[in-house]
Motif scaffolding. Structure first.
Motif, PDB file in Angstrom:
ATOM      1  N   SER A  40       0.502  -1.279   0.009  1.00 28.42           N
ATOM      2  CA  SER A  40      -0.284  -0.038   0.569  1.00 28.42           C
ATOM      3  C   SER A  40       0.878   0.925  -0.193  1.00 28.42           C
ATOM      4  N   LEU A  43      -0.481   4.793  -1.653  1.00 29.15           N
ATOM      5  CA  LEU A  43      -1.068   5.186  -0.352  1.00 29.15           C
ATOM      6  C   LEU A  43      -0.462   5.940   0.324  1.00 29.15           C
ATOM      7  N   SER A  52      -2.373  11.599  -7.338  1.00 29.67           N
ATOM      8  CA  SER A  52      -2.788  10.183  -6.790  1.00 29.67           C
ATOM      9  C   SER A  52      -2.058   9.109  -6.112  1.00 29.67           C
ATOM     10  N   ARG A  54      -3.155   6.116  -7.096  1.00 30.91           N
ATOM     11  CA  ARG A  54      -3.489   4.999  -8.460  1.00 30.91           C
ATOM     12  C   ARG A  54      -2.531   5.874  -8.861  1.00 30.91           C
ATOM     13  N   ASP A  55      -2.288   6.766  -9.765  1.00 28.90           N
ATOM     14  CA  ASP A  55      -1.015   7.033 -10.579  1.00 28.90           C
ATOM     15  C   ASP A  55       0.234   6.726 -10.174  1.00 28.90           C
ATOM     16  N   ALA A  57       1.202   4.376  -8.022  1.00 28.96           N
ATOM     17  CA  ALA A  57       0.021   2.584  -8.227  1.00 28.96           C
ATOM     18  C   ALA A  57       0.259   1.841  -9.319  1.00 28.96           C
ATOM     19  N   VAL A  58      -0.220   2.581 -10.295  1.00 26.48           N
ATOM     20  CA  VAL A  58       0.288   2.383 -11.525  1.00 26.48           C
ATOM     21  C   VAL A  58       1.375   2.155 -12.585  1.00 26.48           C
ATOM     22  N   VAL A  75      -2.722  -3.582 -10.015  1.00 28.08           N
ATOM     23  CA  VAL A  75      -3.213  -2.609  -9.493  1.00 28.08           C
ATOM     24  C   VAL A  75      -4.135  -2.489  -8.939  1.00 28.08           C
ATOM     25  N   ALA A  78      -8.133   1.450  -3.826  1.00 21.97           N
ATOM     26  CA  ALA A  78      -7.468   3.175  -4.331  1.00 21.97           C
ATOM     27  C   ALA A  78      -6.160   3.199  -4.624  1.00 21.97           C
ATOM     28  N   GLY A  79      -5.238   2.084  -5.132  1.00 26.90           N
ATOM     29  CA  GLY A  79      -4.261   1.888  -4.791  1.00 26.90           C
ATOM     30  C   GLY A  79      -2.943   1.263  -4.520  1.00 26.90           C
ATOM     31  N   TYR A  80      -3.470   0.396  -4.614  1.00 26.74           N
ATOM     32  CA  TYR A  80      -2.988  -1.205  -3.883  1.00 26.74           C
ATOM     33  C   TYR A  80      -1.943  -1.392  -5.095  1.00 26.74           C
TER      34      TYR A  80
END
Ligand code: ARG
Length: 565
Positions: A40, A43, A52, A54-55, A57-58, A75, A78-80
């Motif tokens: 995580s 996050l 963000s 999410r970005d 994480a990607v 991914v 929310a961003g894992y």
């Protein structure tokens, strides 16, 4: 765990965002369909980075997708970032699981003092004593396993007014035989009789107090009586501790601090921490925001108390052992006492090591007849005998389906472990539920299930004609139940560390339960002995590692597992 992957991920984040010292926390996700590992970190750093989660994480997962150890990365939420590892990468991590089965060398550092069990002398152990006793021993085992020097301590309750009372009862109603010939039950009877008589005759309480004061002042006859009582009790305790695989480095109890209280009392008075209370008593008054009642440290008649001995005990332990940590296991009823104790030591300006009163809840009985028993206590020894008897009944009942060449031993092992596991598998902070059926069940989260699973793994290994199996070099793919078992095995060292550092042995117990389930699922799905070549080698390797982990984990919890069952 997964060091190279962590380094890789750290490097990616460093290059992308220029942040140093991020720590990517890979952990196996709770839900296994989310991969072998998840983090995580996106996050956590989103705010810092100004993107963000999410970005982030990607971009992290893009970076990781080229890693040689990764099969698939996704991914989620929310961003894992969820990761599936290649079998080789996953299996190579099992090295640290094998290592975790062996105790680390004891490090040269200050010891951890672990105090537990602490029964009061002249009474047999009662059922509830088992909680602190096995909890404390499990903590001792966990700390030692992780390389900490430990001093395990049974601070027996061998001093206090109860000895005055017992001496009075012995004098008045004792059978005409020396105390050394008494059984613990007989001593308990005397004690109970004192309380019954004291309800009718209120001079008795005073007499008891005076007699204890005389003992404190050194009355020789009383002293000899007291010594005999202590000896009788200790030898009876020794038998039970042995059955529970419990032992202590030290058993100096409250009486040991008899001559160590005066200097502490003087210090407290001098520092004005101990002030005069009612009728010449000495008390400690706490600052209002502490919200604690005053702590009585000396009675008006000059008699010392439980609290006085504990203050002296702290001083002594700090001076003698320079411990890095002190753990005292007690039931929740003593919480206030220890809060007051620690605050008192702080007010005395003592430098305290890290301290925790490792608390546990009360025992609740599912079986009504156990909780409603009036009068005499439920003795631990009788409960252990009952558990062993029930285990024997089950072994007989199951007949052929239980294979053993040592039924006596197996019954004892199963009975004792059921009881102990029944306790250590519960969160100590809650009330403990005592439920015979659950404890002795072969299906649920119980000792027999764990023991049976261990024996099953051992039986496979016997049939394969050897115990030692190494991991094959090349594994192109893993079946789902193999992967599940591997994930479970990988969690062993974390389970030990969590159980130890949080003082929560049930985390290890629950881990072992999960491992049993994963092993049995694997066992029921994959053929082991019929397989050939690398799959066979892999499965035997997983089976032998499972057996080793189960045995080593069980022993940390003071349990024993059979090779045949
Ligand atoms: N013997 C005490 C009791 O049975 C517990 C002792 C707890 N330890 C301590 N250092 N006060 O209540």
């Amino acid at each position: 765990m997964f060091e190279s992957l962590t380094t890789e991920a750290n490097q990616i984040l460093k290059t992308l965002y220029g942040i140093k010292d991020v720590f990517v926390d890979f952990e196996p996700p709770k839900d296994r369909t989310h991969g072998d590992l998840a983090t995580s970190v996106a996050l956590r750093i989103a705010k810092n980075v100004g993107q963000s989660p999410r970005d982030i994480a990607v971009r992290l997962s893009d970076g990781l997708s080229t890693s040689t150890s990764i099969e698939k990365v996704e991914v989620a939420g929310a961003g894992y970032v969820n990761i599936w590892l290649k079998p080789d990468a996953l299996l190579s991590e099992l090295k640290q699981t094998s290592e975790a089965c062996v105790s680390q060398k004891t490090r040269k550092e200050d010891p951890v003092i672990i105090e537990f069990s602490q029964p009061n002398i002249a009474k047999p152990l009662a059922i509830h004593h088992i909680i602190g006793t096995v909890l404390g021993q499990a903590l001792v085992n966990l700390y030692r396993h992780s390389g900490y020097p430990v001093v395990s301590w049974n601070y027996i309750g061998d001093w206090g007014t109860q000895f005055g009372k017992l001496a009075v009862a012995y004098e008045k109603w004792g059978k005409k035989k020396p105390v050394s010939k008494y059984s613990l039950d007989e001593l308990l009877e005397l004690y109970v009789q004192f309380h019954n008589e004291a309800e009718k005759d209120d001079t008795l309480e005073d007499l008891g107090r005076e007699t204890f004061l005389a003992l404190e002042k050194g009355d020789e006859k009383l002293r000899a009586f007291w010594e005999d009582v202590v000896t009788v009790t200790k030898s009876s305790l020794a038998d039970i501790y042995k059955r529970l695989h419990v032992s202590f480095d030290l058993d100096m109890g409250e009486s040991f601090y008899e001559d160590k209280m005066q200097p502490v009392l003087d210090e407290g008075k001098k520092k004005k921490v101990f002030v005069e209370g009612k009728e010449g008593a000495l008390i400690v008054e706490f600052a209002e925001e502490k919200n604690m009642p005053p702590y009585l440290v000396l009675k008006g008649d000059g008699a010392t108390l439980y609290s006085t001995r504990d203050i002296a005990q702290m001083r002594y332990r700090i001076d003698t052992y320079h411990p890095q940590e002190i753990l005292i296991c007690t039931d929740i009823a003593q919480q206030l006492h220890f809060q007051q104790l620690v605050e008192t030591c702080t007010m005395l300006s003592w430098k305290l090591p890290s301290f925790e009163n490792v608390l546990f809840g009360r025992m609740r009985f599912v079986d009504r007849s156990m909780s409603t028993r009036k009068g005499n206590v439920l003795e631990l020894e009788h409960v252990i005998d009952e558990a062993v008897k029930r285990a024997h009944d089950i072994i007989k009942e199951r007949g052929e389906s239980i294979q053993t060449d040592a039924p006596e031993e197996l019954g004892e092992m199963m009975g004792v472990s059921s009881l102990v596991y029944g306790i250590l598998s519960q969160n100590r902070k809650m009330d403990m539920v005592f439920d015979w059926d659950k404890m002795l069940s072969f299906e649920g989260n119980s000792a027999p299930y764990l023991q049976y699973t261990h024996a099953r793994a051992k039986s496979v290994l016997r049939k394969a004609g050897g115990e030692q199996h190494t991991c094959p070099k090349q594994i192109p793919s893993l079946a789902p139940t193999e992967r599940g078992l591997v994930s479970s095995l990988l969690m062993f060292s974390k389970a030990i560390e969590d159980a130890r550092s949080e003082h929560m042995p049930h985390k290890l117990a629950n881990y072992l339960y999960q491992l049993c389930q994963d092993f049995n699922m694997f066992y029921n799905t994959e053929s082991i002995l019929q397989a050939e070549g690398e799959p066979r080698q892999l499965r035997l390797f997983l089976t032998s590692l499972t057996a080793t982990v189960l045995k080593s984990g069980a022993e940390l919890l003071t349990l024993r597992v059979p090779d045949r069952m």
